[in-house]
Write a protein that holds these residues in place. Structure first.
Motif, PDB file in Angstrom:
ATOM      1  N   PHE A  44      18.497  24.566  69.924  1.00  0.00           N
ATOM      2  CA  PHE A  44      18.309  24.730  71.232  1.00  0.00           C
ATOM      3  C   PHE A  44      17.186  24.040  71.905  1.00  0.00           C
ATOM      4  O   PHE A  44      17.219  23.464  73.142  1.00  0.00           O
ATOM      5  CB  PHE A  44      18.494  25.987  71.640  1.00  0.00           C
ATOM      6  CG  PHE A  44      19.666  26.634  71.339  1.00  0.00           C
ATOM      7  CD1 PHE A  44      20.939  26.069  72.151  1.00  0.00           C
ATOM      8  CD2 PHE A  44      20.203  27.619  70.420  1.00  0.00           C
ATOM      9  CE1 PHE A  44      22.354  26.562  72.106  1.00  0.00           C
ATOM     10  CE2 PHE A  44      21.496  28.101  70.213  1.00  0.00           C
ATOM     11  CZ  PHE A  44      22.687  27.706  71.018  1.00  0.00           C
ATOM     12  N   GLN A  45      15.879  23.936  71.202  1.00  0.00           N
ATOM     13  CA  GLN A  45      15.036  23.316  71.606  1.00  0.00           C
ATOM     14  C   GLN A  45      15.011  21.765  71.831  1.00  0.00           C
ATOM     15  O   GLN A  45      14.595  21.307  72.862  1.00  0.00           O
ATOM     16  CB  GLN A  45      13.693  23.281  70.854  1.00  0.00           C
ATOM     17  CG  GLN A  45      13.257  24.918  70.578  1.00  0.00           C
ATOM     18  CD  GLN A  45      11.811  24.761  69.630  1.00  0.00           C
ATOM     19  OE1 GLN A  45      12.044  24.327  68.323  1.00  0.00           O
ATOM     20  NE2 GLN A  45      10.886  25.363  69.998  1.00  0.00           N
ATOM     21  N   VAL A  46      15.696  21.083  71.015  1.00  0.00           N
ATOM     22  CA  VAL A  46      16.142  19.766  71.076  1.00  0.00           C
ATOM     23  C   VAL A  46      17.149  19.456  72.412  1.00  0.00           C
ATOM     24  O   VAL A  46      16.879  18.644  73.251  1.00  0.00           O
ATOM     25  CB  VAL A  46      16.860  19.308  69.967  1.00  0.00           C
ATOM     26  CG1 VAL A  46      17.283  17.721  70.108  1.00  0.00           C
ATOM     27  CG2 VAL A  46      16.108  19.238  68.601  1.00  0.00           C
ATOM     28  N   PHE A  47      18.024  20.566  72.546  1.00  0.00           N
ATOM     29  CA  PHE A  47      18.624  20.419  73.884  1.00  0.00           C
ATOM     30  C   PHE A  47      17.987  20.651  75.144  1.00  0.00           C
ATOM     31  O   PHE A  47      18.389  19.876  76.031  1.00  0.00           O
ATOM     32  CB  PHE A  47      19.939  21.627  73.884  1.00  0.00           C
ATOM     33  CG  PHE A  47      21.137  21.173  73.116  1.00  0.00           C
ATOM     34  CD1 PHE A  47      21.880  20.067  73.117  1.00  0.00           C
ATOM     35  CD2 PHE A  47      21.584  22.156  72.319  1.00  0.00           C
ATOM     36  CE1 PHE A  47      22.866  19.760  72.156  1.00  0.00           C
ATOM     37  CE2 PHE A  47      22.914  22.101  71.420  1.00  0.00           C
ATOM     38  CZ  PHE A  47      23.247  20.735  71.335  1.00  0.00           C
ATOM     39  N   ARG A  48      16.907  21.391  75.020  1.00  0.00           N
ATOM     40  CA  ARG A  48      16.020  21.457  76.333  1.00  0.00           C
ATOM     41  C   ARG A  48      15.429  20.270  76.536  1.00  0.00           C
ATOM     42  O   ARG A  48      15.254  19.881  77.798  1.00  0.00           O
ATOM     43  CB  ARG A  48      14.992  22.552  75.943  1.00  0.00           C
ATOM     44  CG  ARG A  48      15.282  23.948  76.934  1.00  0.00           C
ATOM     45  CD  ARG A  48      14.389  24.717  76.641  1.00  0.00           C
ATOM     46  NE  ARG A  48      13.887  25.312  75.475  1.00  0.00           N
ATOM     47  CZ  ARG A  48      14.430  26.502  74.743  1.00  0.00           C
ATOM     48  NH1 ARG A  48      15.000  27.192  75.479  1.00  0.00           N
ATOM     49  NH2 ARG A  48      14.074  26.540  73.418  1.00  0.00           N
ATOM     50  N   ASN A  56      13.889  29.433  62.868  1.00  0.00           N
ATOM     51  CA  ASN A  56      15.609  29.515  62.716  1.00  0.00           C
ATOM     52  C   ASN A  56      15.915  27.974  63.164  1.00  0.00           C
ATOM     53  O   ASN A  56      15.581  27.561  64.144  1.00  0.00           O
ATOM     54  CB  ASN A  56      15.874  30.503  63.749  1.00  0.00           C
ATOM     55  CG  ASN A  56      17.406  30.804  63.537  1.00  0.00           C
ATOM     56  OD1 ASN A  56      18.185  29.583  63.512  1.00  0.00           O
ATOM     57  ND2 ASN A  56      18.130  31.855  63.433  1.00  0.00           N
ATOM     58  N   LEU A  57      16.922  27.484  62.071  1.00  0.00           N
ATOM     59  CA  LEU A  57      17.539  26.218  62.549  1.00  0.00           C
ATOM     60  C   LEU A  57      18.197  26.051  63.808  1.00  0.00           C
ATOM     61  O   LEU A  57      18.059  25.129  64.484  1.00  0.00           O
ATOM     62  CB  LEU A  57      18.264  25.720  61.207  1.00  0.00           C
ATOM     63  CG  LEU A  57      19.118  24.406  61.455  1.00  0.00           C
ATOM     64  CD1 LEU A  57      18.029  23.332  61.493  1.00  0.00           C
ATOM     65  CD2 LEU A  57      20.144  24.169  60.251  1.00  0.00           C
ATOM     66  N   CYS A  58      19.130  27.217  64.098  1.00  0.00           N
ATOM     67  CA  CYS A  58      19.527  27.356  65.244  1.00  0.00           C
ATOM     68  C   CYS A  58      18.735  27.061  66.589  1.00  0.00           C
ATOM     69  O   CYS A  58      18.820  26.541  67.532  1.00  0.00           O
ATOM     70  CB  CYS A  58      20.431  28.634  65.649  1.00  0.00           C
ATOM     71  SG  CYS A  58      21.575  28.772  67.194  1.00  0.00           S
ATOM     72  N   TYR A  59      17.646  27.852  66.712  1.00  0.00           N
ATOM     73  CA  TYR A  59      16.711  27.883  67.520  1.00  0.00           C
ATOM     74  C   TYR A  59      16.065  26.647  67.816  1.00  0.00           C
ATOM     75  O   TYR A  59      15.743  26.196  68.791  1.00  0.00           O
ATOM     76  CB  TYR A  59      15.556  29.082  67.249  1.00  0.00           C
ATOM     77  CG  TYR A  59      14.302  29.023  68.223  1.00  0.00           C
ATOM     78  CD1 TYR A  59      14.706  29.588  69.468  1.00  0.00           C
ATOM     79  CD2 TYR A  59      13.058  28.262  68.013  1.00  0.00           C
ATOM     80  CE1 TYR A  59      13.493  29.501  70.468  1.00  0.00           C
ATOM     81  CE2 TYR A  59      12.322  28.391  69.025  1.00  0.00           C
ATOM     82  CZ  TYR A  59      12.435  29.042  70.208  1.00  0.00           C
ATOM     83  OH  TYR A  59      11.495  28.987  71.189  1.00  0.00           O
TER      84      TYR A  59
END
Length: 114
Positions: A8-12, A2-5
């Motif tokens: 959030f990985q990038v944010f982490r 999922n693109l949204c997921y």
């Protein structure tokens, strides 16, 4: 995946590498410069102030972001507006402290403009 997921990985990853003021300054300047090099004239930059014990307070974080933004704007033809965000996962107390910090900076900016 999922693109949204993935977002959030990038944010982490970004949160893990912005654990000191030098990194915050560098990343802020690099992001602004990247947009400026794409000929963007107006950028709304969103950030969540961080408090990392023995490394930086939220105020130090914000001072660093603002100083880096001003310096980047002097080097290029871009206007940057900073949007403070609240991470709901950090709880109500953290949200209130971010709100108070935003109000403090807003008062400072307004008083300088008048």
């Amino acid at each position: 995946m999922n693109l949204c997921y993935r977002c959030f990985q990038v944010f982490r990853i970004l949160h893990s590498i912005t654990d000191n003021l030098d990194a915050v300054r560098t990343i802020t300047q690099d992001v602004i410069q990247e947009f400026a090099s794409d000929n963007v004239k107006y950028l709304e930059l969103r950030t969540t102030p961080k408090n990392i014990p023995n490394k930086m307070t939220k105020k130090e974080y914000m001072d660093t972001v603002l100083e880096a933004a001003v310096e980047a704007m002097k080097k290029s033809n871009i206007r940057v507006c900073l949007l403070l965000s609240i991470d709901r996962a950090r709880g109500v107390e953290d949200a209130w402290s971010t709100l108070q910090l935003a109000k403090e900076y807003l008062t400072h900016i307004v008083s300088q403009d008048t």
